[in-house]
Design a protein around this motif. Structure first.
Motif, PDB file in Angstrom:
ATOM      1  N   LEU A  77     -49.118  62.171  21.184  1.00 51.45           N
ATOM      2  CA  LEU A  77     -48.933  62.578  22.579  1.00 51.45           C
ATOM      3  C   LEU A  77     -49.239  61.377  23.470  1.00 51.45           C
ATOM      4  O   LEU A  77     -50.369  60.897  23.518  1.00 51.45           O
ATOM      5  CB  LEU A  77     -49.865  63.738  22.927  1.00 51.45           C
ATOM      6  N   ASP A  78     -48.225  60.887  24.156  1.00 45.61           N
ATOM      7  CA  ASP A  78     -48.349  59.711  25.023  1.00 45.61           C
ATOM      8  C   ASP A  78     -47.833  60.089  26.406  1.00 45.61           C
ATOM      9  O   ASP A  78     -46.633  60.073  26.668  1.00 45.61           O
ATOM     10  CB  ASP A  78     -47.547  58.551  24.439  1.00 45.61           C
ATOM     11  N   LEU A  79     -48.751  60.447  27.305  1.00 48.07           N
ATOM     12  CA  LEU A  79     -48.357  60.945  28.619  1.00 48.07           C
ATOM     13  C   LEU A  79     -47.700  59.885  29.483  1.00 48.07           C
ATOM     14  O   LEU A  79     -47.095  60.213  30.516  1.00 48.07           O
ATOM     15  CB  LEU A  79     -49.577  61.526  29.352  1.00 48.07           C
ATOM     16  N   SER A  80     -47.777  58.625  29.077  1.00 43.85           N
ATOM     17  CA  SER A  80     -47.113  57.544  29.823  1.00 43.85           C
ATOM     18  C   SER A  80     -45.819  57.098  29.143  1.00 43.85           C
ATOM     19  O   SER A  80     -45.252  56.070  29.515  1.00 43.85           O
ATOM     20  CB  SER A  80     -48.059  56.344  29.956  1.00 43.85           C
ATOM     21  N   ARG A  81     -45.344  57.854  28.169  1.00 43.32           N
ATOM     22  CA  ARG A  81     -44.178  57.460  27.381  1.00 43.32           C
ATOM     23  C   ARG A  81     -42.970  57.194  28.278  1.00 43.32           C
ATOM     24  O   ARG A  81     -42.601  58.017  29.107  1.00 43.32           O
ATOM     25  CB  ARG A  81     -43.839  58.542  26.360  1.00 43.32           C
ATOM     26  N   THR A  82     -42.377  56.027  28.098  1.00 39.82           N
ATOM     27  CA  THR A  82     -41.141  55.686  28.799  1.00 39.82           C
ATOM     28  C   THR A  82     -40.377  54.648  27.980  1.00 39.82           C
ATOM     29  O   THR A  82     -40.999  53.730  27.434  1.00 39.82           O
ATOM     30  CB  THR A  82     -41.432  55.153  30.222  1.00 39.82           C
ATOM     31  N   PRO A  83     -39.077  54.804  27.820  1.00 38.44           N
ATOM     32  CA  PRO A  83     -38.295  55.963  28.255  1.00 38.44           C
ATOM     33  C   PRO A  83     -38.621  57.190  27.421  1.00 38.44           C
ATOM     34  O   PRO A  83     -39.236  57.083  26.366  1.00 38.44           O
ATOM     35  CB  PRO A  83     -36.855  55.501  28.039  1.00 38.44           C
ATOM     36  N   ASN A  84     -38.171  58.340  27.904  1.00 38.74           N
ATOM     37  CA  ASN A  84     -38.472  59.581  27.206  1.00 38.74           C
ATOM     38  C   ASN A  84     -37.239  60.489  27.246  1.00 38.74           C
ATOM     39  O   ASN A  84     -37.187  61.465  27.994  1.00 38.74           O
ATOM     40  CB  ASN A  84     -39.663  60.285  27.862  1.00 38.74           C
ATOM     41  N   PRO A  85     -36.231  60.174  26.419  1.00 44.01           N
ATOM     42  CA  PRO A  85     -34.971  60.930  26.465  1.00 44.01           C
ATOM     43  C   PRO A  85     -35.024  62.248  25.685  1.00 44.01           C
ATOM     44  O   PRO A  85     -34.155  62.536  24.855  1.00 44.01           O
ATOM     45  CB  PRO A  85     -33.981  59.953  25.841  1.00 44.01           C
ATOM     46  N   HIS A  86     -36.052  63.055  25.951  1.00 48.73           N
ATOM     47  CA  HIS A  86     -36.157  64.336  25.247  1.00 48.73           C
ATOM     48  C   HIS A  86     -34.984  65.240  25.627  1.00 48.73           C
ATOM     49  O   HIS A  86     -34.322  65.038  26.662  1.00 48.73           O
ATOM     50  CB  HIS A  86     -37.486  65.017  25.570  1.00 48.73           C
ATOM     51  N   VAL A  87     -34.729  66.219  24.779  1.00 49.49           N
ATOM     52  CA  VAL A  87     -33.616  67.145  25.017  1.00 49.49           C
ATOM     53  C   VAL A  87     -34.134  68.567  25.255  1.00 49.49           C
ATOM     54  O   VAL A  87     -33.448  69.542  24.959  1.00 49.49           O
ATOM     55  CB  VAL A  87     -32.617  67.121  23.842  1.00 49.49           C
ATOM     56  N   SER A  88     -35.318  68.672  25.825  1.00 52.12           N
ATOM     57  CA  SER A  88     -35.922  69.989  26.024  1.00 52.12           C
ATOM     58  C   SER A  88     -35.136  70.852  26.991  1.00 52.12           C
ATOM     59  O   SER A  88     -35.222  72.087  26.937  1.00 52.12           O
ATOM     60  CB  SER A  88     -37.366  69.830  26.507  1.00 52.12           C
ATOM     61  N   PHE A  89     -34.395  70.241  27.895  1.00 54.48           N
ATOM     62  CA  PHE A  89     -33.526  70.987  28.800  1.00 54.48           C
ATOM     63  C   PHE A  89     -32.059  70.816  28.426  1.00 54.48           C
ATOM     64  O   PHE A  89     -31.165  71.055  29.236  1.00 54.48           O
ATOM     65  CB  PHE A  89     -33.754  70.565  30.245  1.00 54.48           C
ATOM     66  N   GLY A  90     -31.794  70.404  27.193  1.00 55.30           N
ATOM     67  CA  GLY A  90     -30.438  70.238  26.727  1.00 55.30           C
ATOM     68  C   GLY A  90     -29.836  68.918  27.161  1.00 55.30           C
ATOM     69  O   GLY A  90     -30.521  67.965  27.527  1.00 55.30           O
ATOM     70  N   ASP A  91     -28.505  68.863  27.126  1.00 56.95           N
ATOM     71  CA  ASP A  91     -27.740  67.674  27.493  1.00 56.95           C
ATOM     72  C   ASP A  91     -26.305  68.126  27.688  1.00 56.95           C
ATOM     73  O   ASP A  91     -25.939  69.245  27.332  1.00 56.95           O
ATOM     74  CB  ASP A  91     -27.833  66.607  26.396  1.00 56.95           C
ATOM     75  N   GLY A  92     -25.492  67.267  28.276  1.00 56.72           N
ATOM     76  CA  GLY A  92     -24.085  67.592  28.449  1.00 56.72           C
ATOM     77  C   GLY A  92     -23.851  68.609  29.551  1.00 56.72           C
ATOM     78  O   GLY A  92     -24.701  68.825  30.417  1.00 56.72           O
ATOM     79  N   PRO A  93     -22.703  69.282  29.530  1.00 57.56           N
ATOM     80  CA  PRO A  93     -22.343  70.187  30.625  1.00 57.56           C
ATOM     81  C   PRO A  93     -23.279  71.372  30.784  1.00 57.56           C
ATOM     82  O   PRO A  93     -23.381  71.941  31.874  1.00 57.56           O
ATOM     83  CB  PRO A  93     -20.920  70.660  30.254  1.00 57.56           C
ATOM     84  N   HIS A  94     -23.993  71.730  29.724  1.00 55.27           N
ATOM     85  CA  HIS A  94     -24.890  72.883  29.799  1.00 55.27           C
ATOM     86  C   HIS A  94     -26.348  72.488  30.019  1.00 55.27           C
ATOM     87  O   HIS A  94     -27.237  73.324  29.810  1.00 55.27           O
ATOM     88  CB  HIS A  94     -24.777  73.723  28.524  1.00 55.27           C
ATOM     89  N   VAL A  95     -26.606  71.252  30.459  1.00 54.06           N
ATOM     90  CA  VAL A  95     -27.994  70.878  30.740  1.00 54.06           C
ATOM     91  C   VAL A  95     -28.574  71.902  31.713  1.00 54.06           C
ATOM     92  O   VAL A  95     -27.889  72.381  32.628  1.00 54.06           O
ATOM     93  CB  VAL A  95     -28.072  69.438  31.302  1.00 54.06           C
ATOM     94  N   CYS A  96     -29.819  72.272  31.515  1.00 56.07           N
ATOM     95  CA  CYS A  96     -30.440  73.393  32.228  1.00 56.07           C
ATOM     96  C   CYS A  96     -30.278  73.276  33.736  1.00 56.07           C
ATOM     97  O   CYS A  96     -30.734  72.304  34.352  1.00 56.07           O
ATOM     98  CB  CYS A  96     -31.918  73.469  31.866  1.00 56.07           C
ATOM     99  N   LEU A  97     -29.642  74.287  34.335  1.00 58.68           N
ATOM    100  CA  LEU A  97     -29.409  74.288  35.773  1.00 58.68           C
ATOM    101  C   LEU A  97     -30.717  74.345  36.553  1.00 58.68           C
ATOM    102  O   LEU A  97     -30.828  73.798  37.654  1.00 58.68           O
ATOM    103  CB  LEU A  97     -28.523  75.490  36.141  1.00 58.68           C
ATOM    104  N   GLY A  98     -31.715  74.999  35.994  1.00 63.80           N
ATOM    105  CA  GLY A  98     -32.993  75.140  36.677  1.00 63.80           C
ATOM    106  C   GLY A  98     -34.037  74.129  36.264  1.00 63.80           C
ATOM    107  O   GLY A  98     -35.230  74.332  36.522  1.00 63.80           O
ATOM    108  N   ALA A  99     -33.627  73.016  35.640  1.00 63.28           N
ATOM    109  CA  ALA A  99     -34.604  72.033  35.156  1.00 63.28           C
ATOM    110  C   ALA A  99     -35.472  71.500  36.284  1.00 63.28           C
ATOM    111  O   ALA A  99     -36.689  71.333  36.119  1.00 63.28           O
ATOM    112  CB  ALA A  99     -33.883  70.887  34.451  1.00 63.28           C
ATOM    113  N   HIS A 100     -34.858  71.214  37.428  1.00 59.70           N
ATOM    114  CA  HIS A 100     -35.640  70.685  38.563  1.00 59.70           C
ATOM    115  C   HIS A 100     -36.694  71.706  39.001  1.00 59.70           C
ATOM    116  O   HIS A 100     -37.856  71.350  39.238  1.00 59.70           O
ATOM    117  CB  HIS A 100     -34.705  70.344  39.725  1.00 59.70           C
ATOM    118  N   PHE A 101     -36.299  72.974  39.107  1.00 59.92           N
ATOM    119  CA  PHE A 101     -37.245  74.000  39.514  1.00 59.92           C
ATOM    120  C   PHE A 101     -38.329  74.193  38.468  1.00 59.92           C
ATOM    121  O   PHE A 101     -39.495  74.446  38.802  1.00 59.92           O
ATOM    122  CB  PHE A 101     -36.509  75.313  39.771  1.00 59.92           C
TER     123      PHE A 101
END
Length: 424
Positions: free
Chosen positions: A356-380
């Motif tokens: 667990l590295d809270l300063s990790r960068t870059p961090n291209p996780h896919v927890s909110f998906g990717d592509g056209p279906h990337v989570c619409l509410g990710a910002h919220f």
């Protein structure tokens, strides 16, 4: 490669389908076996917990392959078989396909643009202040509860479930008297594999469980959505259902599906991610101290906590044509399931992924998906997590586990049913 390494047998394909396995924890060791030796592997789909068997599916576990599938909607369709591992009843499939989540471009893009109009800057600003105050109030109550008892509290019951529910109700414009309905519907649809969440299964005439996504099981939610939209047309307010209810481009059936999607996905994303992040911080006190001392920025910490505990474990696509992925031939009609939690621990992308590295960068996780279906509410979702974590840091000098977390029986949602902690 040494002769010894060459002689080592390739391990077999572990089962990562059975939802009961996830009640003990996400099988990260098995995910690594799959990534290293079987990055696109065939998984059987036996009968489990009374739910019927299925034809099986391809499990996609490496980050690059997961991203490829999520971005290529022409080859890997959300529409053909919807997005859950289990096949819906063929009679229900046309109904389920109406949801934005289960559509492909260009129709998906039209619906996404319509609902995105509801997320106005002014609404975001107002919501931020409300979410912060709500987090503060719930945490203060949790501290009082712990002090009156033995110093421990279940953060899921005392804070995160209520926090996610009330935020969603405020965003949608659901009256206070009806807010428990949102949690009931979420538990019924998302937690259907877990008797503690969904309760006893509703059985059909043949004694088999009825799919919670079927029209019969969603009738009450849809009726409520129509009533709420009609009320908002007469009594407009600053909320999403007022915006959707006045949108002349949105058909009634589309509005019902939006309410379903926002209720279930909007609630359970934060409901799963929030306690998952708090558990990670409780298990890594040194990271918590760095965060409290201001030596790690909250935004990067949120991304790392999402990488560490993605709210969604899997999403399904269906091959629209014969194709090849990671050297495996995939036939048109095959189910292809991406494993977000595995992609987030891929050594090919993340340095020391099990740290667990809270300063990790870059961090291209896919927890909110990717592509056209990337989570619409990710910002919220990130906004809510930021408000909650900032108030946790303000309120709690220390955070330690007081016992094992209770985990959801699900191969879809990475949920926590309980999170007992000692509050310092």
């Amino acid at each position: 490669m040494s002769a010894r390494e060459e002689a080592e047998p390739v391990p077999g394909v572990p089962d990562v389908f059975d939802p009961r396995r996830y009640a003990a924890g996400v099988p990260y060791a098995d995910y690594r076996v799959l990534r290293d030796h079987h990055p696109v592997s065939w998984q059987d789909e036996p009968e489990v917990l009374g739910w019927p068997s299925g034809p099986g599916f391809w499990a996609v576990t490496r980050h690059a392959d997961v991203v490829r599938v999520l971005r290529d909607s022409a080859t890997y369709s959300s529409h053909l078989g919807a997005t859950q591992i289990r096949d819906p009843d063929p009679d229900d499939l046309p109904f389920i396909r109406r949801m934005m989540l289960n559509q492909d471009p260009p129709r998906h893009g039209r619906l996404r643009r319509l609902v995105s109009r509801a997320f106005t800057p002014g609404r975001v600003d107002r919501f931020t202040a409300i979410a912060r105050e709500r987090a503060r109030t719930l945490l203060d109550r949790a501290v009082d509860e712990a002090r009156r008892g033995d110093g421990t509290v279940d953060l899921v019951a005392a804070v995160t479930d209520e926090y996610a529910l009330l935020n969603l109700a405020d965003l949608l414009g659901v009256p206070e008297s009806d807010r428990r309905l949102l949690l009931h519907w979420t538990q019924r649809v998302i937690g259907y594999q877990d008797p503690d969440e969904a309760g006893p299964a509703v059985l059909d005439g043949a004694g088999k469980p009825v799919d919670p996504r079927s029209p019969a099981m969603l009738r009450d939610m849809f009726a409520y959505a129509r009533q709420l939209a009609a009320y908002k047309r007469r009594h407009p307010a600053d909320d999403i259902m007022t915006t959707l209810g006045h949108d002349t481009e949105l058909a009634d059936a589309e509005l019902e599906m939006f309410f379903f999607l926002l209720t279930v996905a909007g609630n359970d994303t934060v409901r799963s991610a929030a306690p998952g992040g708090l558990l990670a911080l409780a298990e890594h006190p040194e990271a918590y101290e760095l965060l409290r001392a201001g030596k790690t920025e909250i935004p990067s910490a949120i991304h790392e906590l999402l990488r560490w505990h993605p709210p969604v474990l899997t999403f399904r696509r269906t091959a629209a044509q014969d194709t090849e992925l990671a050297g495996r031939r995939i036939r048109a009609g095959d189910k292809v399931v991406v494993f977000h939690a595995s992609a987030n621990r891929d050594e090919r992308v993340f340095t020391e992924p099990d740290r667990l590295d809270l300063s990790r960068t870059p961090n291209p996780h896919v927890s909110f998906g990717d592509g056209p279906h990337v989570c619409l509410g990710a910002h919220f979702a990130r906004l809510q997590l930021r408000m909650l974590y900032e108030e946790v840091l303000r309120t709690l000098p220390g955070l330690r586990p007081a016992g094992p977390a209770g985990r959801l029986v699900s191969n879809f949602i990475n949920g926590l049913k309980s999170l007992p902690v000692h509050l310092a």
